[in-house]
Scaffold this active site. Sequence first.
Site, PDB file in Angstrom:
ATOM      1  N   SER A   7       1.340  -1.558  -0.213  1.00 13.94           N
ATOM      2  CA  SER A   7      -0.065   0.178  -0.062  1.00 13.94           C
ATOM      3  C   SER A   7       0.997   1.202   0.163  1.00 13.94           C
ATOM      4  CB  SER A   7      -0.934  -0.380   1.102  1.00 13.94           C
ATOM      5  OG  SER A   7      -1.642   1.211   1.214  1.00 13.94           O
ATOM      6  N   HIS A  32      -1.623  -1.518  -3.948  1.00 13.92           N
ATOM      7  CA  HIS A  32      -2.191  -0.946  -3.522  1.00 13.92           C
ATOM      8  C   HIS A  32      -2.941  -0.070  -3.316  1.00 13.92           C
ATOM      9  CE1 HIS A  32      -6.595  -1.322  -0.564  1.00 13.92           C
ATOM     10  NE2 HIS A  32      -5.295  -0.744   0.075  1.00 13.92           N
ATOM     11  N   ASP A  34      -4.573   3.970  -1.621  1.00 13.57           N
ATOM     12  CA  ASP A  34      -5.117   4.841  -0.625  1.00 13.57           C
ATOM     13  C   ASP A  34      -5.998   5.947  -0.749  1.00 13.57           C
ATOM     14  OD1 ASP A  34      -5.796   2.252   1.102  1.00 13.57           O
ATOM     15  OD2 ASP A  34      -3.906   2.590   1.907  1.00 13.57           O
ATOM     16  N   MET A  36      -8.770   9.100  -0.766  1.00  9.47           N
ATOM     17  CA  MET A  36      -9.302   9.419   1.328  1.00  9.47           C
ATOM     18  C   MET A  36      -9.617  10.653   0.764  1.00  9.47           C
ATOM     19  SD  MET A  36      -6.882   7.601   4.011  1.00  9.47           S
ATOM     20  CE  MET A  36      -6.255   6.138   3.855  1.00  9.47           C
ATOM     21  N   HIS A  66      -8.206   1.710  -3.220  1.00  4.30           N
ATOM     22  CA  HIS A  66      -9.326   1.408  -2.149  1.00  4.30           C
ATOM     23  C   HIS A  66     -10.178   3.239  -2.103  1.00  4.30           C
ATOM     24  CE1 HIS A  66      -9.408   0.526   2.472  1.00  4.30           C
ATOM     25  NE2 HIS A  66     -10.855   0.552   1.645  1.00  4.30           N
ATOM     26  N   MET A  68     -12.014   5.584  -0.096  1.00  5.23           N
ATOM     27  CA  MET A  68     -12.335   5.703   0.913  1.00  5.23           C
ATOM     28  C   MET A  68     -13.250   7.249   1.241  1.00  5.23           C
ATOM     29  SD  MET A  68      -9.880   4.350   3.628  1.00  5.23           S
ATOM     30  CE  MET A  68      -8.415   3.931   2.173  1.00  5.23           C
ATOM     31  N   MET A 137     -11.741  -5.423   5.575  1.00  6.32           N
ATOM     32  CA  MET A 137     -10.234  -3.595   6.865  1.00  6.32           C
ATOM     33  C   MET A 137     -10.162  -4.387   7.757  1.00  6.32           C
ATOM     34  SD  MET A 137     -10.050  -0.827   4.662  1.00  6.32           S
ATOM     35  CE  MET A 137      -9.204  -0.761   5.903  1.00  6.32           C
ATOM     36  N   ASP A 175      -6.972  -6.213   4.844  1.00  5.76           N
ATOM     37  CA  ASP A 175      -5.518  -4.451   4.460  1.00  5.76           C
ATOM     38  C   ASP A 175      -6.015  -3.828   6.166  1.00  5.76           C
ATOM     39  OD1 ASP A 175      -5.241  -2.221   3.625  1.00  5.76           O
ATOM     40  OD2 ASP A 175      -7.138  -1.499   3.112  1.00  5.76           O
ATOM     41  N   GLY A 177      -2.983  -3.295   9.974  1.00  6.75           N
ATOM     42  CA  GLY A 177      -2.576  -3.638  10.614  1.00  6.75           C
ATOM     43  C   GLY A 177      -1.377  -5.607  10.072  1.00  6.75           C
TER      44      GLY A 177
HETATM   45  C1  DX5 Z   1      -6.446   2.059   6.320  1.00  2.00           C
HETATM   46  C2  DX5 Z   1      -5.371   1.954   4.633  1.00  2.00           C
HETATM   47  C3  DX5 Z   1      -4.606   0.680   4.308  1.00  2.00           C
HETATM   48  C4  DX5 Z   1      -2.922   0.861   5.059  1.00  2.00           C
HETATM   49  C5  DX5 Z   1      -1.775  -0.274   5.549  1.00  2.00           C
HETATM   50  O1  DX5 Z   1      -7.116   3.116   6.032  1.00  2.00           O
HETATM   51  O2  DX5 Z   1      -6.952   1.325   4.095  1.00  2.00           O
HETATM   52  O3  DX5 Z   1      -5.029   0.105   3.049  1.00  2.00           O
HETATM   53  O4  DX5 Z   1      -2.816   1.224   3.759  1.00  2.00           O
HETATM   54  O5  DX5 Z   1      -1.155   0.451   6.678  1.00  2.00           O
HETATM   55  P1  DX5 Z   1      -1.014  -0.463   7.005  1.00  2.00           P
HETATM   56  O6  DX5 Z   1      -0.642  -2.535   6.580  1.00  2.00           O
HETATM   57  O7  DX5 Z   1       0.240   0.327   7.641  1.00  2.00           O
HETATM   58  O8  DX5 Z   1      -1.665  -0.539   8.473  1.00  2.00           O
HETATM   59 ZN    ZN Z   2      -6.742   0.175   1.930  1.00  2.22          ZN
END
Ligand code: DX5
Ligand code: ZN
Length: 221
Positions: A7, A32, A34, A36, A66, A68, A137, A175, A177
């Site tokens: 990501s 990936h 993100d 937002m 992704h 959001m 998630m 996705d 942690g």
């Molecule tokens: C969180 C994102 C993830 C994030 C994951 O809202 O959607 O894609 O990048 O990051 P890590 O792998 O550091 O938890």
């Molecule tokens: Zn994501």
Amino acid sequence: MAQLAPSILSCDFSQLKEQLLSAQLGGVKIIHIDVMDGHFVPNLTFGPIIIKAVREILPQAILDVHLMVDNPKAYIASVIQAGGDVISFHPETVPDYGIVIKDILREGAKASLALCPGTPIETIFPLLPELHQVLVMTVNPGFGGQKFISGMEDKILRMRKAIQERGLTTEIAIDGGVTEDNIEFLAACGASIIMAGSLVFSQPDQITEKVKKLRQKIEIF
Ligand code: DX5
Ligand code: ZN
């Protein structure tokens, strides 16, 4: 065989090209991304301009976007035009997610629904056959580097069972942690695509080695 998808949220954007090429050298096929909007989640990132840059750096990669954002429908065309291949959105953000799935398919991409930790898997059962992927998630959306929410492994197992019972081949992406300690277990639970941000990019001089090591752990599943 489970796949790793770095990501870019956790990459160093002043080194975007070098870091993406390092990940590719480690054998990564999916990236990936993100998006937002600062409304659906309390964080603001990037949109089609960065997707286009990633596409130019990695012409062959699968770009997993992704969304959001509060109004995903408004961004589908521009995200796909920029190079997005798989588009995830959150069902809570639209009045009728079936319409948005149709839009994504009509524009020529693959559709994926993203489930927040609190969203039950049953929410998306009616349209499961239309989906290329379900994005489970395992942290609350918004930020990289958060801790895996325990209990999400059970959600992955139940999602895997639901897909199998229906005779489908839907990918289960997870996705948030992911760590070196839980990645193998999560693949064993049924995750077929594993997003990882901070885990891949936290040591910029070791991205290729890290990716190879993580792939080895999950490609047995
Ligand atoms: C969180 C994102 C993830 C994030 C994951 O809202 O959607 O894609 O990048 O990051 P890590 O792998 O550091 O938890
Ligand atoms: Zn994501």
